[in-house]
Design a protein around this motif. Structure first.
Motif, PDB file in Angstrom:
ATOM      1  N   GLY A   1       0.786  -1.222   0.000  1.00 24.33           N
ATOM      2  CA  GLY A   1       0.000   0.000   0.000  1.00 24.33           C
ATOM      3  C   GLY A   1       0.822   1.278   0.000  1.00 24.33           C
ATOM      4  O   GLY A   1       0.294   2.362   0.263  1.00 24.33           O
ATOM      5  N   ILE A   2       2.133   1.173  -0.274  1.00 30.81           N
ATOM      6  CA  ILE A   2       3.008   2.345  -0.293  1.00 30.81           C
ATOM      7  C   ILE A   2       3.417   2.641  -1.732  1.00 30.81           C
ATOM      8  O   ILE A   2       4.162   1.880  -2.351  1.00 30.81           O
ATOM      9  CB  ILE A   2       4.261   2.117   0.587  1.00 30.81           C
ATOM     10  N   GLN A   3       2.906   3.746  -2.285  1.00 32.91           N
ATOM     11  CA  GLN A   3       3.187   4.120  -3.674  1.00 32.91           C
ATOM     12  C   GLN A   3       4.367   5.093  -3.715  1.00 32.91           C
ATOM     13  O   GLN A   3       4.269   6.215  -3.214  1.00 32.91           O
ATOM     14  CB  GLN A   3       1.942   4.771  -4.295  1.00 32.91           C
ATOM     15  N   VAL A   4       5.472   4.672  -4.258  1.00 34.78           N
ATOM     16  CA  VAL A   4       6.667   5.520  -4.357  1.00 34.78           C
ATOM     17  C   VAL A   4       7.326   5.295  -5.711  1.00 34.78           C
ATOM     18  O   VAL A   4       7.094   4.289  -6.377  1.00 34.78           O
ATOM     19  CB  VAL A   4       7.690   5.220  -3.232  1.00 34.78           C
ATOM     20  N   SER A   5       8.180   6.245  -6.087  1.00 34.45           N
ATOM     21  CA  SER A   5       8.904   6.116  -7.350  1.00 34.45           C
ATOM     22  C   SER A   5      10.089   5.181  -7.172  1.00 34.45           C
ATOM     23  O   SER A   5      10.556   4.925  -6.055  1.00 34.45           O
ATOM     24  CB  SER A   5       9.400   7.486  -7.810  1.00 34.45           C
ATOM     25  N   LEU A   6      10.585   4.693  -8.292  1.00 40.84           N
ATOM     26  CA  LEU A   6      11.765   3.831  -8.267  1.00 40.84           C
ATOM     27  C   LEU A   6      12.956   4.597  -7.694  1.00 40.84           C
ATOM     28  O   LEU A   6      13.749   4.037  -6.923  1.00 40.84           O
ATOM     29  CB  LEU A   6      12.079   3.337  -9.684  1.00 40.84           C
ATOM     30  N   ARG A   7      13.081   5.866  -8.025  1.00 40.29           N
ATOM     31  CA  ARG A   7      14.209   6.659  -7.533  1.00 40.29           C
ATOM     32  C   ARG A   7      14.152   6.796  -6.021  1.00 40.29           C
ATOM     33  O   ARG A   7      15.189   6.762  -5.352  1.00 40.29           O
ATOM     34  CB  ARG A   7      14.208   8.039  -8.206  1.00 40.29           C
ATOM     35  N   THR A   8      12.954   6.939  -5.470  1.00 39.41           N
ATOM     36  CA  THR A   8      12.822   7.031  -4.014  1.00 39.41           C
ATOM     37  C   THR A   8      13.274   5.735  -3.353  1.00 39.41           C
ATOM     38  O   THR A   8      13.970   5.757  -2.329  1.00 39.41           O
ATOM     39  CB  THR A   8      11.361   7.331  -3.623  1.00 39.41           C
ATOM     40  N   VAL A   9      12.911   4.615  -3.924  1.00 40.30           N
ATOM     41  CA  VAL A   9      13.349   3.324  -3.380  1.00 40.30           C
ATOM     42  C   VAL A   9      14.869   3.225  -3.432  1.00 40.30           C
ATOM     43  O   VAL A   9      15.514   2.788  -2.470  1.00 40.30           O
ATOM     44  CB  VAL A   9      12.702   2.155  -4.157  1.00 40.30           C
ATOM     45  N   GLN A  10      15.453   3.644  -4.548  1.00 47.16           N
ATOM     46  CA  GLN A  10      16.911   3.587  -4.681  1.00 47.16           C
ATOM     47  C   GLN A  10      17.593   4.483  -3.644  1.00 47.16           C
ATOM     48  O   GLN A  10      18.588   4.082  -3.024  1.00 47.16           O
ATOM     49  CB  GLN A  10      17.308   4.013  -6.099  1.00 47.16           C
ATOM     50  N   ARG A  11      17.037   5.689  -3.423  1.00 44.54           N
ATOM     51  CA  ARG A  11      17.617   6.588  -2.420  1.00 44.54           C
ATOM     52  C   ARG A  11      17.508   5.993  -1.023  1.00 44.54           C
ATOM     53  O   ARG A  11      18.449   6.086  -0.228  1.00 44.54           O
ATOM     54  CB  ARG A  11      16.916   7.950  -2.473  1.00 44.54           C
ATOM     55  N   ASP A  12      16.365   5.380  -0.704  1.00 42.11           N
ATOM     56  CA  ASP A  12      16.193   4.755   0.612  1.00 42.11           C
ATOM     57  C   ASP A  12      17.211   3.644   0.816  1.00 42.11           C
ATOM     58  O   ASP A  12      17.821   3.527   1.889  1.00 42.11           O
ATOM     59  CB  ASP A  12      14.774   4.194   0.755  1.00 42.11           C
ATOM     60  N   LEU A  13      17.385   2.810  -0.183  1.00 34.94           N
ATOM     61  CA  LEU A  13      18.331   1.702  -0.066  1.00 34.94           C
ATOM     62  C   LEU A  13      19.756   2.217   0.127  1.00 34.94           C
ATOM     63  O   LEU A  13      20.506   1.701   0.965  1.00 34.94           O
ATOM     64  CB  LEU A  13      18.251   0.821  -1.320  1.00 34.94           C
TER      65      LEU A  13
END
Length: 319
Positions: free
Chosen positions: A35-47
């Motif tokens: 249920g969490i909608q985020v961009s691919l770039r946001t996921v990459q930054r988090d990682l």
């Protein structure tokens, strides 16, 4: 809890341990499933941020592209080291009050986080936290390991995993209470009520009817390898509205008229306390009973449709 903290906590739970790995794109899909909608770039930054902290043992395999991410060890445990007191209190309160709402396999994943939450609260020496944990109590709470806990856990796990189970189910047949063995109980939903927890299910591939069965009326539960069969257009909320699987209300005084009663109708078990039958006119009899507006009572009304006219209460006539 901030959106970023929640997102990274969820992301940490999705990252596998070595030798397994997932790409940022695959982790983005898993977040969307949560249920969490985020961009691919946001996921990459988090990682990259989580890995750069150096406390998670979160690494990427850069030998091929796209890079795969994994934990060298229990990254979720390490992520808990950043837990603020407020989050620790929320997790402890949830664990104390509502842990029975989750299947055992999910609870097992969360145990390290719960242990960390308890440690954060203890180390904080917070008077507010101490007062809260002492004064917020849920009763009754069965002791861990009891047969009731194991039974409920297995039923919830069956629903979580999408697997049928075999069990003995308490039935009332011609006034006699018996326990019957069913080999293909098909779990579809769970409804919590004041009088206990109820399973919505079918009990056989040959019987499409959806039953509401109290956990107390199910025993000797064993998971099978057979997958759950989801009925077309099934909806728990729709079923609750149609079948009346709501909390019981106060006792009502029910009055109805039975037209042209025969012996079978008269001998039908009338629900409620102190049911009474009196002559209404030459063609009918009046039935009165003090009864809870429960699913059982609603089923009785449905079974007697066309045979009983509702005279009172007015609210029941209009429902």
């Amino acid at each position: 809890m901030s959106k970023k903290l929640l997102r990274q906590l969820t992301l940490a739970r999705c990252v596998p341990y070595r030798p397994y790995k997932l790409t940022a794109r695959q982790l983005q899909v898993k977040l969307e499933e949560e249920g969490i909608q985020v961009s691919l770039r946001t996921v990459q930054r988090d990682l990259e941020e989580m890995s750069g902290m150096g406390l998670f043992d979160l690494t990427s395999d850069d030998r091929s592209k796209p890079h795969g991410w994994c934990f060298e060890r229990n990254g979720l445990n390490d992520f808990a080291n950043f837990m603020p007191l407020g989050l620790a209190m929320a997790l402890k309160t949830w664990n104390d009050q509502a842990a029975d709402l989750l299947p055992a396999s999910v609870l097992a994943e969360l145990n390290p986080i719960i242990d960390k939450a308890n440690q954060v609260i203890k180390d904080s020496k917070s008077e507010l936290a101490s007062r809260w944990t002492e004064n917020v109590v849920r009763l009754p709470k069965p002791f861990a390991g009891s047969p009731e806990i194991r039974r409920a856990t297995t039923i919830r796990d069956a629903l979580w995993r999408g697997r049928k189970f075999s069990a003995e189910i308490k039935r009332v047949i011609k006034g006699r209470t018996v326990w019957l063995r069913y080999e293909q109980v098909n779990p579809l939903g769970i409804v919590g009520r004041k009088d206990g927890t109820m399973l919505l299910c079918t009990v056989s591939d040959m019987d499409p009817k959806i039953y509401g069965i109290s956990f107390e009326n199910i025993k000797e539960v064993e998971l099978t390898s057979r997958p759950v069969m989801q009925p077309r257009e099934f909806s728990v909320n729709k079923l609750i509205r149609e079948k009346g699987y709501h909390e019981e209300s106060d006792t009502i005084h029910f009055v109805g008229r039975i037209t042209n009663p025969n012996r079978a109708i008269i001998e039908t078990a009338i629900p409620g306390n102190n049911p009474r039958l009196t002559r209404y006119d030459k063609q009918s009899m009046m039935v009165e009973t003090e009864v809870k507006d429960s699913p059982e009572f609603r089923r009785w009304l449905t079974d007697m449709a066309g045979k009983v006219e509702i005279l009172a209460p007015e609210s029941l006539k209009n429902s």
